[in-house]
Design a protein around this motif. Structure first.
Motif, short mmCIF file in Angstrom:
data_model
loop_
_atom_site.label_atom_id
_atom_site.label_comp_id
_atom_site.label_asym_id
_atom_site.label_seq_id
_atom_site.Cartn_x
_atom_site.Cartn_y
_atom_site.Cartn_z
N CYS A 87 0.93 -1.30 -0.03
CA CYS A 87 0.00 0.06 0.14
C CYS A 87 1.14 0.79 0.38
N SER A 88 2.18 1.14 0.59
CA SER A 88 2.56 2.64 1.23
C SER A 88 3.27 2.57 -0.55
N SER A 89 4.30 0.82 -0.68
CA SER A 89 4.68 1.76 -2.43
C SER A 89 3.61 2.46 -3.20
N MET A 90 2.57 1.89 -3.06
CA MET A 90 1.45 2.38 -4.53
C MET A 90 0.75 3.74 -4.04
N VAL A 91 0.67 3.43 -3.00
CA VAL A 91 0.56 5.30 -2.92
C VAL A 91 1.53 6.32 -3.08
N ARG A 92 2.74 6.09 -2.65
CA ARG A 92 3.47 6.58 -3.23
C ARG A 92 3.83 7.04 -4.89
N LYS A 93 3.65 6.00 -5.42
CA LYS A 93 3.47 5.89 -6.89
C LYS A 93 2.51 6.18 -7.49
N LEU A 94 1.43 6.31 -7.03
CA LEU A 94 0.66 7.08 -7.81
C LEU A 94 0.02 7.93 -7.46
N LEU A 95 0.06 8.89 -5.89
CA LEU A 95 -0.12 9.89 -5.48
C LEU A 95 0.17 10.59 -4.83
N GLY A 96 1.66 10.20 -4.04
CA GLY A 96 2.57 11.09 -3.75
C GLY A 96 2.86 10.75 -2.16
N ASP A 97 4.10 11.57 -1.82
CA ASP A 97 4.55 10.78 -0.12
C ASP A 97 3.16 11.22 0.55
N SER A 98 2.95 12.76 -0.26
CA SER A 98 1.10 12.62 1.69
C SER A 98 0.11 12.68 0.71
#
Length: 477
Positions: free
Chosen positions: A213-224
């Motif tokens: 989840c962390s990886s996909m969030v960062r890749k697709l939506l950004g750090d925050s």
RNA sequence: GGCGGCAUACCCAAGUGGUUAAGGGAGCGGUCUGCAAAACCGCGAUUCGGCGGUUCAAAUCCGCCUGCCGCCUCCA
């Protein structure tokens, strides 16, 4: 002003996205190892409504919901069924989308699959090792495990309100020799021979659950991001661990608002495999219309538990039926010839129309209070029915108000997904019989008229008499 | 043991400091009706698990108690 209860702070807070009017929203999706149950369905419906209401309120929502297509349970199922793990995942991914579509849930903008983001996960894990937040331990012949070193992340526990000492004292924390601390968790798991595997700096292995989840969030939506949602059970350890991984690495706040939905219970008991009381969504859809299920899910606040009992759902359904009857009755009145002679009191209806959207928004702005929002719609529907009962044929003035009602109820009820577009329609034969019955009644041949009603009932339809010699045909109850 | 949630009428369920405690289901009474059904109208908690406290005022805030549930292990 929209307010949202944030699990991170425990408070209901004014909603202000990081970069208005954009809202970045991520919700934990299914692990595709089996059919989803109604608890999963409720969660999906809750977040569907939240997403739609945010859009309705003028926000530009980017909604991501993942598909976990690699996991211990998927592997186990694959072994049991002697299939490839990817076939198992594909089967249940398809089943998932089938249910989602039936339930009127709008697809997310992106539905990423974990296995398509392995490179991002390896990158994040490597970064955590470099920064001293993760460590490598020997594991299988094929590779090594990588574990997150939880004490290195000083605010570990901030989401779930736990602290490391308590967790270490807790009786239920598993003992594991390879862990430096009981709260450490696996980022990368070495594969055993025959298991799915990917190449990594630590040999052949596969990702841990939290890292995807962390990886996909960062890749697709950004750090925050603005909103991260999921079931109440995910608070610990899943979301806690996501925070640890991301914030330890980026040193930026990961999520501004954490939203968690309550569980469905079956007659007061948790749904679980061991109790054998799992109710699959696809089975629920065999017994109840999707709009009824949505109405049931939304009849309680999303954070609360929701007790399922067949009688409770059926009682809900009767209320829903009456609400939806209103649409058909309005349509009948609109298509029938008008009457200039009818005497109608429209003042209350005018007021009800004017306030429905305000009441609806007030409710939804208060942490997505769907029960209250539904009550607002029911108030208008009840007032509409009252007007409709005043005269079989309505005045032109009433028609224009009724058209407004239809528009409002379709807009707001449609947002919740509790309005059905299906109208009771009967075979031509039934229509003709009902019409013939009108003539018989005029001639006072009541015995024959009753026979027709009985015949039609045997065909599965109920004839109801309406004022002015008209009738309505409904499916048999 | 630690953390968190909940307890509102017969049932489901809003309400979190101040006009008559939303809405739905069931029930009861009435109107209408050839009958039936539907529809419409009306009724229903002087009270919010219990006991104290704060306040001019509490279902709403605080404390204690009782009961139920979730998380701390995979889980929506």
């Amino acid at each position: 002003m929209l307010k949202i209860t944030n699990t991170l702070t425990g408070n209901k807070e004014p909603f202000g996205p990081l970069t208005p009017p954009k809202v970045k929203m991520y919700v934990c999706g299914p692990t595709v190892y089996d059919d989803i149950h109604i608890g999963n369905a409720r969660s999906a419906v809750n977040f569907d409504v939240i997403r739609k209401y945010l859009a309705f309120s003028g926000f530009q929502v980017t909604y991501v919901m993942n598909i976990t297509d690699i996991d211990d349970r998927i592997i186990k199922k694959a072994i049991d069924e002697k299939r490839e793990y990817s076939e198992v995942a594909a089967t249940y991914t398809k089943a998932y989308f089938d249910v989602i579509e039936k339930l009127g849930i709008q697809k997310a903008d992106i539905h990423p699959k974990a296995t398509e983001y392995i490179a991002e996960m390896i990158g994040l894990i490597s970064g955590l090792i470099e920064k001293g937040h993760a460590y490598v331990v020997p594991s299988t012949d094929l590779g090594k495990d990588v574990l997150f070193d939880s004490p290195t992340f000083k605010s570990y526990g901030k989401l779930s309100g736990k602290n490391l000492e308590e967790l270490q004292e807790g009786a239920r924390v598993e003992k594991n020799e390879t862990k430096k601390n009981p709260t450490d968790f696996v980022l990368w798991k070495a594969s055993k021979p025959g298991e799915p595997q990917w190449d990594s700096p630590w040999g052949k292995g596969r990702p841990g659950w939290h890292i995807e989840c962390s990886s996909m969030v960062r890749k697709l939506l950004g750090d925050s991001i603005d909103i991260h949602g999921g079931g109440i059970d995910l608070i610990f350890p899943h979301h806690e661990n996501e925070i640890a991984q991301c914030e330890a690495f980026t040193e930026k706040p990961y999520v501004k608002y954490w939203l968690h939905n309550g569980f469905i219970e079956i007659s007061g008991q948790k749904m679980s495999k061991s109790l054998g009381n799992i109710w699959k969504a696809k089975d629920a859809l065999k017994d109840f219309r999707p709009e009824v299920l949505r109405y049931f899910f939304l009849s309680a606040h999303y954070r609360s538990g929701l007790n399922y009992d067949r009688e409770i759902l059926e009682a809900n359904m009767r209320g829903w039926e009456e609400f939806n009857q209103t649409f058909q009755r309005i349509e009948e009145a609109l298509t029938a010839p008008h009457s200039d002679a009818a005497v109608m009191d429209l003042l209350e209806l005018r007021l009800a129309i004017d306030e429905v959207e305000t009441k609806f928004k007030e409710a939804m702005d208060d942490d997505f209070n769907t029960p209250k929002a539904i009550a607002a719609l029911f108030d208008l529907a009840r007032e509409t029915r009252r007007v409709l009962s005043q005269s079989a044929r309505v005045t032109p003035g009433a028609k224009s108000l009724l058209a407004e009602v239809l528009e409002k109820l379709n807009l707001l009820g449609g947002l919740l997904g509790i309005v059905t577009t299906e109208r009771a329609s009967a075979p031509k034969e039934v229509e003709e019989l009902a019409q013939a019955r009108v003539e018989l009644k005029k001639e006072k041949k009541f015995k024959e008229a009753d026979e027709i009603r009985a015949r039609v009932l045997a065909m599965g339809f109920t004839i109801e008499d309406v004022q002015g010699g008209h009738f309505r045909i409904l499916p048999k109850k």
